[in-house]
Design a protein around this motif. Structure first.
Motif, PDB file in Angstrom:
ATOM      1  N   ALA A 152       0.988  -1.233   0.016  1.00  0.00           N
ATOM      2  CA  ALA A 152      -0.143   0.112   0.215  1.00  0.00           C
ATOM      3  C   ALA A 152       0.941   1.328  -0.056  1.00  0.00           C
ATOM      4  O   ALA A 152       0.729   2.099  -0.565  1.00  0.00           O
ATOM      5  CB  ALA A 152      -1.026  -0.028   1.330  1.00  0.00           C
ATOM      6  N   ARG A 153       1.918   1.107   0.723  1.00  0.00           N
ATOM      7  CA  ARG A 153       2.810   2.283   0.803  1.00  0.00           C
ATOM      8  C   ARG A 153       3.566   2.501  -0.422  1.00  0.00           C
ATOM      9  O   ARG A 153       4.009   3.918  -0.989  1.00  0.00           O
ATOM     10  CB  ARG A 153       3.813   2.273   2.051  1.00  0.00           C
ATOM     11  CG  ARG A 153       3.104   2.435   3.202  1.00  0.00           C
ATOM     12  CD  ARG A 153       4.306   2.261   4.335  1.00  0.00           C
ATOM     13  NE  ARG A 153       4.939   3.684   4.384  1.00  0.00           N
ATOM     14  CZ  ARG A 153       6.212   3.596   4.532  1.00  0.00           C
ATOM     15  NH1 ARG A 153       6.879   2.388   4.816  1.00  0.00           N
ATOM     16  NH2 ARG A 153       7.080   4.565   4.608  1.00  0.00           N
ATOM     17  N   ASN A 154       3.884   1.596  -1.040  1.00  0.00           N
ATOM     18  CA  ASN A 154       4.404   1.495  -2.668  1.00  0.00           C
ATOM     19  C   ASN A 154       3.484   2.466  -3.539  1.00  0.00           C
ATOM     20  O   ASN A 154       3.855   2.969  -4.578  1.00  0.00           O
ATOM     21  CB  ASN A 154       4.927   0.110  -3.071  1.00  0.00           C
ATOM     22  CG  ASN A 154       6.260  -0.233  -2.809  1.00  0.00           C
ATOM     23  OD1 ASN A 154       7.222   0.400  -3.382  1.00  0.00           O
ATOM     24  ND2 ASN A 154       6.678  -0.921  -2.025  1.00  0.00           N
ATOM     25  N   LEU A 155       2.037   1.933  -3.451  1.00  0.00           N
ATOM     26  CA  LEU A 155       1.334   2.745  -4.515  1.00  0.00           C
ATOM     27  C   LEU A 155       1.016   3.840  -3.791  1.00  0.00           C
ATOM     28  O   LEU A 155       0.616   4.972  -4.941  1.00  0.00           O
ATOM     29  CB  LEU A 155      -0.276   2.024  -4.030  1.00  0.00           C
ATOM     30  CG  LEU A 155      -0.509   0.857  -5.213  1.00  0.00           C
ATOM     31  CD1 LEU A 155       0.323  -0.406  -5.256  1.00  0.00           C
ATOM     32  CD2 LEU A 155      -1.719   0.322  -5.283  1.00  0.00           C
ATOM     33  N   ALA A 156       1.112   4.343  -2.804  1.00  0.00           N
ATOM     34  CA  ALA A 156       0.912   5.596  -2.253  1.00  0.00           C
ATOM     35  C   ALA A 156       2.108   6.788  -2.819  1.00  0.00           C
ATOM     36  O   ALA A 156       1.735   7.861  -3.074  1.00  0.00           O
ATOM     37  CB  ALA A 156       0.772   5.878  -0.624  1.00  0.00           C
ATOM     38  N   LEU A 157       3.203   5.943  -3.055  1.00  0.00           N
ATOM     39  CA  LEU A 157       4.399   6.827  -3.214  1.00  0.00           C
ATOM     40  C   LEU A 157       4.159   7.741  -4.646  1.00  0.00           C
ATOM     41  O   LEU A 157       4.483   9.101  -4.457  1.00  0.00           O
ATOM     42  CB  LEU A 157       5.566   6.017  -3.682  1.00  0.00           C
ATOM     43  CG  LEU A 157       6.987   6.611  -3.805  1.00  0.00           C
ATOM     44  CD1 LEU A 157       7.166   7.612  -2.696  1.00  0.00           C
ATOM     45  CD2 LEU A 157       7.979   5.677  -4.016  1.00  0.00           C
ATOM     46  N   PRO A 158       3.558   7.325  -5.736  1.00  0.00           N
ATOM     47  CA  PRO A 158       3.552   8.251  -6.753  1.00  0.00           C
ATOM     48  C   PRO A 158       2.461   9.536  -6.501  1.00  0.00           C
ATOM     49  O   PRO A 158       2.811  10.756  -6.810  1.00  0.00           O
ATOM     50  CB  PRO A 158       2.899   7.351  -7.841  1.00  0.00           C
ATOM     51  CG  PRO A 158       3.236   6.046  -7.845  1.00  0.00           C
ATOM     52  CD  PRO A 158       3.312   5.954  -6.212  1.00  0.00           C
TER      53      PRO A 158
END
Length: 260
Positions: A101-107
């Motif tokens: 989820a935090r990888n998805l939030a990055l952009p």
């Protein structure tokens, strides 16, 4: 009178060369192509035909020596900064210390948008790519196919108008790759994002695309553009249909035939 919608992607006279110590290699020469809004176009060709080079030019990560590329009338770099461009590569490139989820939030965070990994939009997107329940997992805890699903979700998280895919399933086994082809078609059918896929998978291109751009190498150039004859939506049973097999054979011959 109906207004004419300009292409989402306009590539005109693009060439790219790389200078080595002893020679210059023409990676791409005389590339001309327009991709219409909501169209799915696959570039099909062997390794070394310039597919990845062209995708890097389309993302703005590299610049052509000659010619121009415009995404909805803007330079690739400008368009990318708006968040309207989604990109996924063969390497998922997930940050190993951040949860899915935090990888998805990055952009979204890079674009300055307020977002939390627990936001419903991220959870909904993970459910859409079949990763419901893996929000808190680290990339190292996922299979290769699951990491590619996460990378695809990350490419979609900014709600892009244009999606660029560079061999995103190329390193996966045939079964997982076909499952993700079916998943990608479902996502594209629901959102109709203008999509360009770089692939060396003939059946992958035939199943997913509206048009297939056959590339030849040395120099990288467009040899043929082939319309895909199968209506949408495409059932997974199409993979085993004789007409599909015959069309894939046609594409194989087009890849092997002398180019213009």
């Amino acid at each position: 009178m109906t207004a004419v919608v300009p292409p989402d992607i306009d590539i005109t006279g693009v060439g790219r060369s790389y200078r080595g110590r002893s020679r210059t290699t023409d990676a791409l020469r005389d590339i001309d192509l327009s991709v219409a809004r909501h169209e799915f176009v696959a570039f099909l060709g062997p390794s070394g035909c310039g597919k990845s080079t062209l995708l890097r030019l389309m993302t703005g990560l590299d610049q052509p020596d000659v010619g121009t590329i415009r995404l909805r009338g803007q330079s690739p770099r400008t368009f990318r900064r708006t968040g309207a461009l989604g990109i996924a590569f063969q390497d998922p490139a997930l940050l190993p210390w951040r949860s899915v989820a935090r990888n998805l939030a990055l952009p979204l965070q890079v674009l300055g948008r307020r977002v939390r990994p627990a936001d419903q939009a991220i959870r909904t997107l993970l459910k859409r790519v079949g990763l419901d329940g893996y929000e808190d997992a680290l990339p190292g805890q996922l299979s290769g196919g699951m990491r590619q699903r996460a990378a695809l979700a990350r490419a979609l998280v900014t709600d892009p108008s244009v999606l660029l895919l560079d061999e995103p399933f190329g390193a996966l086994d045939q079964i997982t790759r076909r499952m993700l082809n079916i998943e990608l078609q479902r996502i594209w059918s629901s959102q109709r994002i203008t999509t360009v896929l770089m692939t060396h998978g003939i059946d992958e291109a035939a199943f997913l695309a509206d048009r297939i751009v056959v590339m030849h190498a040395r120099p990288g150039r467009i040899a043929r553009i082939v319309d895909v004859p199968f209506p949408r939506p495409r059932d997974p049973a199409l993979f085993g249909h004789p007409d599909f097999t015959a069309f894939c054979e046609h594409l194989m011959h087009a890849m092997q035939a002398p180019g213009p």
